[in-house]
Design a protein around this motif. Structure first.
Motif, PDB file in Angstrom:
ATOM      1  N   ASP A   5       0.816  -1.213   0.000  1.00  9.43           N
ATOM      2  CA  ASP A   5       0.000   0.000   0.000  1.00  9.43           C
ATOM      3  C   ASP A   5       0.853   1.268   0.000  1.00  9.43           C
ATOM      4  OD1 ASP A   5      -2.335  -1.478  -0.014  1.00  9.43           O
ATOM      5  OD2 ASP A   5      -2.629  -1.355   2.157  1.00  9.43           O
ATOM      6  N   LEU A   6       1.894   1.288   0.819  1.00 14.50           N
ATOM      7  CA  LEU A   6       2.751   2.470   0.877  1.00 14.50           C
ATOM      8  C   LEU A   6       3.491   2.677  -0.440  1.00 14.50           C
ATOM      9  CD1 LEU A   6       3.804   4.871   2.440  1.00 14.50           C
ATOM     10  CD2 LEU A   6       5.538   3.376   3.476  1.00 14.50           C
ATOM     11  N   GLU A   7       3.942   1.592  -1.049  1.00 12.08           N
ATOM     12  CA  GLU A   7       4.613   1.700  -2.342  1.00 12.08           C
ATOM     13  C   GLU A   7       3.674   2.316  -3.390  1.00 12.08           C
ATOM     14  OE1 GLU A   7       7.863  -1.867  -2.513  1.00 12.08           O
ATOM     15  OE2 GLU A   7       5.748  -2.451  -2.596  1.00 12.08           O
ATOM     16  N   LYS A   8       2.428   1.894  -3.383  1.00 10.33           N
ATOM     17  CA  LYS A   8       1.444   2.450  -4.325  1.00 10.33           C
ATOM     18  C   LYS A   8       1.231   3.941  -4.078  1.00 10.33           C
ATOM     19  CE  LYS A   8      -1.009  -1.921  -4.380  1.00 10.33           C
ATOM     20  NZ  LYS A   8      -2.227  -2.607  -3.903  1.00 10.33           N
ATOM     21  N   LEU A   9       1.125   4.312  -2.807  1.00  5.14           N
ATOM     22  CA  LEU A   9       0.932   5.725  -2.480  1.00  5.14           C
ATOM     23  C   LEU A   9       2.130   6.572  -2.901  1.00  5.14           C
ATOM     24  CD1 LEU A   9      -0.714   5.456   1.056  1.00  5.14           C
ATOM     25  CD2 LEU A   9      -1.806   6.247  -1.058  1.00  5.14           C
ATOM     26  N   LYS A  18       6.203  14.582  -9.969  1.00  9.23           N
ATOM     27  CA  LYS A  18       7.285  14.384 -10.956  1.00  9.23           C
ATOM     28  C   LYS A  18       8.627  14.036 -10.319  1.00  9.23           C
ATOM     29  CE  LYS A  18       4.405  15.430 -14.214  1.00  9.23           C
ATOM     30  NZ  LYS A  18       3.365  14.455 -14.264  1.00  9.23           N
ATOM     31  N   GLU A  19       9.083  14.780  -9.330  1.00 11.82           N
ATOM     32  CA  GLU A  19      10.368  14.508  -8.683  1.00 11.82           C
ATOM     33  C   GLU A  19      10.300  14.957  -7.233  1.00 11.82           C
ATOM     34  OE1 GLU A  19      14.780  15.123 -10.154  1.00 11.82           O
ATOM     35  OE2 GLU A  19      14.017  17.010  -9.334  1.00 11.82           O
ATOM     36  N   ALA A  20      10.905  14.156  -6.344  1.00 14.80           N
ATOM     37  CA  ALA A  20      10.928  14.535  -4.926  1.00 14.80           C
ATOM     38  C   ALA A  20      11.994  13.746  -4.195  1.00 14.80           C
ATOM     39  CB  ALA A  20       9.559  14.279  -4.285  1.00 14.80           C
ATOM     40  N   ASP A  21      12.480  14.334  -3.108  1.00  8.64           N
ATOM     41  CA  ASP A  21      13.392  13.608  -2.236  1.00  8.64           C
ATOM     42  C   ASP A  21      12.574  12.946  -1.129  1.00  8.64           C
ATOM     43  OD1 ASP A  21      12.717  15.744  -0.604  1.00  8.64           O
ATOM     44  OD2 ASP A  21      14.775  16.331  -0.167  1.00  8.64           O
ATOM     45  N   ALA A  22      13.249  12.169  -0.288  1.00 11.75           N
ATOM     46  CA  ALA A  22      12.549  11.417   0.752  1.00 11.75           C
ATOM     47  C   ALA A  22      11.804  12.341   1.717  1.00 11.75           C
ATOM     48  CB  ALA A  22      13.536  10.539   1.509  1.00 11.75           C
ATOM     49  N   LYS A  23      12.375  13.480   2.036  1.00 15.61           N
ATOM     50  CA  LYS A  23      11.701  14.414   2.963  1.00 15.61           C
ATOM     51  C   LYS A  23      10.397  14.933   2.366  1.00 15.61           C
ATOM     52  CE  LYS A  23      15.766  15.948   5.492  1.00 15.61           C
ATOM     53  NZ  LYS A  23      16.635  17.052   5.864  1.00 15.61           N
ATOM     54  N   VAL A  25       8.570  13.402   0.023  1.00 10.64           N
ATOM     55  CA  VAL A  25       7.634  12.275  -0.024  1.00 10.64           C
ATOM     56  C   VAL A  25       7.058  12.021   1.365  1.00 10.64           C
ATOM     57  CG1 VAL A  25       7.363   9.811  -0.524  1.00 10.64           C
ATOM     58  CG2 VAL A  25       8.788  11.235  -2.025  1.00 10.64           C
ATOM     59  N   HIS A  26       7.919  12.114   2.375  1.00  9.51           N
ATOM     60  CA  HIS A  26       7.447  11.921   3.746  1.00  9.51           C
ATOM     61  C   HIS A  26       6.389  12.965   4.100  1.00  9.51           C
ATOM     62  CE1 HIS A  26       7.710  12.392   8.197  1.00  9.51           C
ATOM     63  NE2 HIS A  26       7.531  11.092   8.108  1.00  9.51           N
ATOM     64  N   ALA A  27       6.650  14.215   3.755  1.00 10.29           N
ATOM     65  CA  ALA A  27       5.687  15.288   4.046  1.00 10.29           C
ATOM     66  C   ALA A  27       4.383  15.073   3.282  1.00 10.29           C
ATOM     67  CB  ALA A  27       6.292  16.643   3.695  1.00 10.29           C
ATOM     68  N   GLY A  28       4.473  14.582   2.066  1.00 13.44           N
ATOM     69  CA  GLY A  28       3.282  14.414   1.236  1.00 13.44           C
ATOM     70  C   GLY A  28       2.503  13.144   1.479  1.00 13.44           C
ATOM     71  N   VAL A  29       3.179  12.103   1.944  1.00 13.36           N
ATOM     72  CA  VAL A  29       2.530  10.799   2.086  1.00 13.36           C
ATOM     73  C   VAL A  29       2.711  10.220   3.484  1.00 13.36           C
ATOM     74  CG1 VAL A  29       2.499   8.407   1.264  1.00 13.36           C
ATOM     75  CG2 VAL A  29       2.846  10.251  -0.362  1.00 13.36           C
ATOM     76  N   GLY A  30       3.938  10.178   3.945  1.00 14.94           N
ATOM     77  CA  GLY A  30       4.261   9.435   5.156  1.00 14.94           C
ATOM     78  C   GLY A  30       3.777  10.032   6.447  1.00 14.94           C
ATOM     79  N   ALA A  31       3.896  11.335   6.592  1.00 12.14           N
ATOM     80  CA  ALA A  31       3.558  11.972   7.869  1.00 12.14           C
ATOM     81  C   ALA A  31       2.099  11.750   8.238  1.00 12.14           C
ATOM     82  CB  ALA A  31       3.891  13.462   7.821  1.00 12.14           C
ATOM     83  N   ARG A  33       0.227   9.338   7.465  1.00  8.31           N
ATOM     84  CA  ARG A  33      -0.008   7.930   7.784  1.00  8.31           C
ATOM     85  C   ARG A  33       0.736   7.487   9.040  1.00  8.31           C
ATOM     86  NH1 ARG A  33      -0.999   3.808   3.970  1.00  8.31           N
ATOM     87  NH2 ARG A  33       0.784   2.759   4.900  1.00  8.31           N
ATOM     88  N   GLY A  34       1.566   8.375   9.582  1.00  5.77           N
ATOM     89  CA  GLY A  34       2.343   8.022  10.759  1.00  5.77           C
ATOM     90  C   GLY A  34       3.617   7.262  10.435  1.00  5.77           C
ATOM     91  N   ASN A  35       4.031   7.287   9.163  1.00 12.00           N
ATOM     92  CA  ASN A  35       5.273   6.628   8.767  1.00 12.00           C
ATOM     93  C   ASN A  35       6.463   7.515   9.087  1.00 12.00           C
ATOM     94  OD1 ASN A  35       3.308   5.735   6.086  1.00 12.00           O
ATOM     95  ND2 ASN A  35       4.191   4.154   7.375  1.00 12.00           N
ATOM     96  N   SER A  36       7.552   6.905   9.482  1.00 18.04           N
ATOM     97  CA  SER A  36       8.782   7.663   9.753  1.00 18.04           C
ATOM     98  C   SER A  36       9.481   7.984   8.438  1.00 18.04           C
ATOM     99  CB  SER A  36       9.711   6.856  10.650  1.00 18.04           C
ATOM    100  OG  SER A  36      10.224   5.739   9.936  1.00 18.04           O
ATOM    101  N   LEU A  37      10.389   8.934   8.493  1.00 16.07           N
ATOM    102  CA  LEU A  37      11.200   9.265   7.323  1.00 16.07           C
ATOM    103  C   LEU A  37      11.998   8.043   6.886  1.00 16.07           C
ATOM    104  CD1 LEU A  37      12.361  11.255   5.266  1.00 16.07           C
ATOM    105  CD2 LEU A  37      14.002  11.979   7.020  1.00 16.07           C
ATOM    106  N   ASN A  38      12.488   7.264   7.847  1.00 20.59           N
ATOM    107  CA  ASN A  38      13.244   6.055   7.528  1.00 20.59           C
ATOM    108  C   ASN A  38      12.394   5.058   6.737  1.00 20.59           C
ATOM    109  OD1 ASN A  38      15.644   4.417   7.721  1.00 20.59           O
ATOM    110  ND2 ASN A  38      14.500   3.149   9.172  1.00 20.59           N
ATOM    111  N   THR A  39      11.134   4.919   7.103  1.00 20.26           N
ATOM    112  CA  THR A  39      10.228   4.021   6.374  1.00 20.26           C
ATOM    113  C   THR A  39      10.047   4.494   4.939  1.00 20.26           C
ATOM    114  OG1 THR A  39       9.065   3.392   8.399  1.00 20.26           O
ATOM    115  CG2 THR A  39       7.877   3.078   6.324  1.00 20.26           C
TER     116      THR A  39
END
Length: 127
Positions: A5-9, A18-23, A25-31, A33-39
């Motif tokens: 699911d996270l991979e799809k998101l 178009k392009e993004a770094d991990a930070k 992506v974390h701000a747009g998707v992970g935060a 959902r409660g995912n850490s930057l490491n995840t």
């Protein structure tokens, strides 16, 4: 190929951004959902290893872009799923598609006809 699911998101996010770094992506998707930057970093790396993302190093960060578009990925996933159930020469994929298209309206069928015709023209040019 299987996608979590996270991979799809993450893929959907990168298709829109178009392009993004991990930070980013974390701000747009992970935060949310409660995912850490490491995840998120691990997920981006998995998608990179699956050859679905490309990355370039800029400073200390990797910036990721999708290597495949949405439609191509869907086609690959459908082929992967059905390959286990279809023998060579069998038309089960066509039958499955016909069955799943029962809920399409006339406009969607018109669009489908255009896409099929475009594929026919492409194939005839390549032959």
């Amino acid at each position: 190929m299987q996608l979590g699911d996270l991979e799809k998101l993450v893929l959907q996010f990168l298709w829109s951004e178009k392009e993004a770094d991990a930070k980013r992506v974390h701000a747009g998707v992970g935060a949310a959902r409660g995912n850490s930057l490491n995840t998120i970093q691990t997920t981006l790396d998995r998608l990179f290893k699956k050859d679905l993302l490309s990355r370039t190093k800029q400073g200390h960060a990797h910036f990721y872009t999708a290597k495949v578009d949405r439609e191509s990925l869907i086609a690959t996933l459908i082929t992967d799923v059905t390959a286990d159930f279809i023998e060579d020469g069998e038309h089960s994929l066509i039958a499955a598609f016909a069955s799943s298209s029962a809920n399409l309206d006339d406009a969607q069928f018109d669009e489908l006809e255009k896409l099929i015709e475009a594929q026919r023209k492409l194939r005839s040019r390549q032959a």
